[in-house]
Design an enzyme around this catalytic site. Structure first.
Site, PDB file in Angstrom:
ATOM      1  N   GLY A  23      -3.745  -1.992 -11.216  1.00  0.00           N
ATOM      2  CA  GLY A  23      -4.306  -0.718 -11.655  1.00  0.00           C
ATOM      3  C   GLY A  23      -5.773  -0.523 -11.340  1.00  0.00           C
ATOM      4  O   GLY A  23      -6.477   0.134 -12.102  1.00  0.00           O
ATOM      5  N   ARG A  77      18.010   5.593  -8.135  1.00  0.00           N
ATOM      6  CA  ARG A  77      16.695   6.207  -8.275  1.00  0.00           C
ATOM      7  C   ARG A  77      16.756   7.474  -9.124  1.00  0.00           C
ATOM      8  O   ARG A  77      15.832   7.773  -9.877  1.00  0.00           O
ATOM      9  CB  ARG A  77      16.103   6.509  -6.893  1.00  0.00           C
ATOM     10  N   ARG A 103       7.707   1.958  -6.052  1.00  0.00           N
ATOM     11  CA  ARG A 103       9.080   2.451  -6.131  1.00  0.00           C
ATOM     12  C   ARG A 103       9.168   3.752  -5.342  1.00  0.00           C
ATOM     13  O   ARG A 103       8.308   4.617  -5.466  1.00  0.00           O
ATOM     14  CB  ARG A 103       9.504   2.674  -7.584  1.00  0.00           C
ATOM     15  N   ASN A 119      -1.128  10.226  -3.485  1.00  0.00           N
ATOM     16  CA  ASN A 119      -1.020   8.789  -3.275  1.00  0.00           C
ATOM     17  C   ASN A 119      -2.222   8.333  -2.457  1.00  0.00           C
ATOM     18  O   ASN A 119      -2.854   9.130  -1.762  1.00  0.00           O
ATOM     19  CB  ASN A 119       0.266   8.447  -2.526  1.00  0.00           C
ATOM     20  N   HIS A 121      -3.453   5.259   0.351  1.00  0.00           N
ATOM     21  CA  HIS A 121      -2.941   4.228   1.265  1.00  0.00           C
ATOM     22  C   HIS A 121      -4.113   3.587   1.995  1.00  0.00           C
ATOM     23  O   HIS A 121      -5.009   4.293   2.463  1.00  0.00           O
ATOM     24  CB  HIS A 121      -1.978   4.859   2.273  1.00  0.00           C
TER      25      HIS A 121
END
Length: 229
Positions: A23, A77, A103, A119, A121
């Site tokens: 985190g 899922r 996930r 997100n 990356h």
């Protein structure tokens, strides 16, 4: 053309951060949102692993946490996402930030949150998507690498790019040393990208993210000066 991040009401949008591990980006977002001027509230941290170290960090910062163990759902899922949907709805979540959430989502979940889910990356997308991007960068011999905040789409690491941060690649770098420098810049650009989204300053034009109105585009790229080799 779609206005990204739109939500009802005049209050700050409520953000859920989804994690699976330590985190560190979650903590950077929480710290940034502590400022009264930050346009979003970190309302919830959700982990799909009860042993994720980030849960304790979030609790120490006074953020509510929820664990939804994904392992019992196996490959189903949709069933996992049904519980996740319910949790997000119960907490009146407007925006989602993924912070090392390990996930994959169904296309239906992504579509529901399109334009509202970010997100990060550790590469300069579209280069080096997927696993071990730092090792990919070193193998390719690139001279710069970095991190990218992007909107989530069904294709992995392929959504519209919001913000990027650049770091130099040094001759003596290993995946670990490069990762450490990239992580430091991740902690800068993720709060910046969330600030833009929560302020309503982003719009989606097909597969491209653009800035609304007279927003300064210079803020979407962070490039520190090289420190030498």
């Amino acid at each position: 053309m779609v206005k990204a991040g739109s939500h009802g009401g005049g209050a700050k949008p409520r953000v859920a951060i989804l994690i699976s591990g330590r985190g560190s980006n979650m903590l950077a977002l929480i710290k940034a949102a502590d400022a009264d001027s930050f346009p979003a509230e970190i309302a919830l941290v959700i982990s799909n692993r009860a042993d994720a170290p980030g849960l304790a960090l979030a609790a120490e910062e006074g953020v509510e946490t929820v664990t939804i163990e994904s392992k019992p759902f196996g490959k189903d899922r949709a069933a996992f996402e049904a519980v996740l949907h319910s949790t997000l709805d119960t907490h009146r979540i407007d925006l989602i930030c993924l912070g090392g959430f390990m996930r994959l989502f169904t296309a239906e979940f992504v579509q529901r949150w399109y334009g509202k889910m970010l997100n990060i990356h550790p590469s300069l997308l579209p280069s080096f998507p997927g696993l071990d991007p730092q090792a990919q960068a070193l193998k390719a011999g690139v001279k710069v690498s970095g991190a990218t905040v992007h909107f989530v789409t069904p294709e992995t690491d392929a959504g519209p790019i919001v913000m990027q941060g650049v770091v130099e690649v040094r001759d003596a770098d290993t995946p670990e040393t490069l990762s450490a420098r990239i992580l430091a810049i991740e902690h800068q650009i993720y709060p910046g990208a969330l600030r833009l989204l929560a302020s309503g300053k982003l719009r989606l034009d097909g597969a491209t993210c653009r800035l609304s109105g007279d927003t300064d585009a210079a803020g979407t790229l962070i490039s520190p000066r090289p420190t030498g080799r």
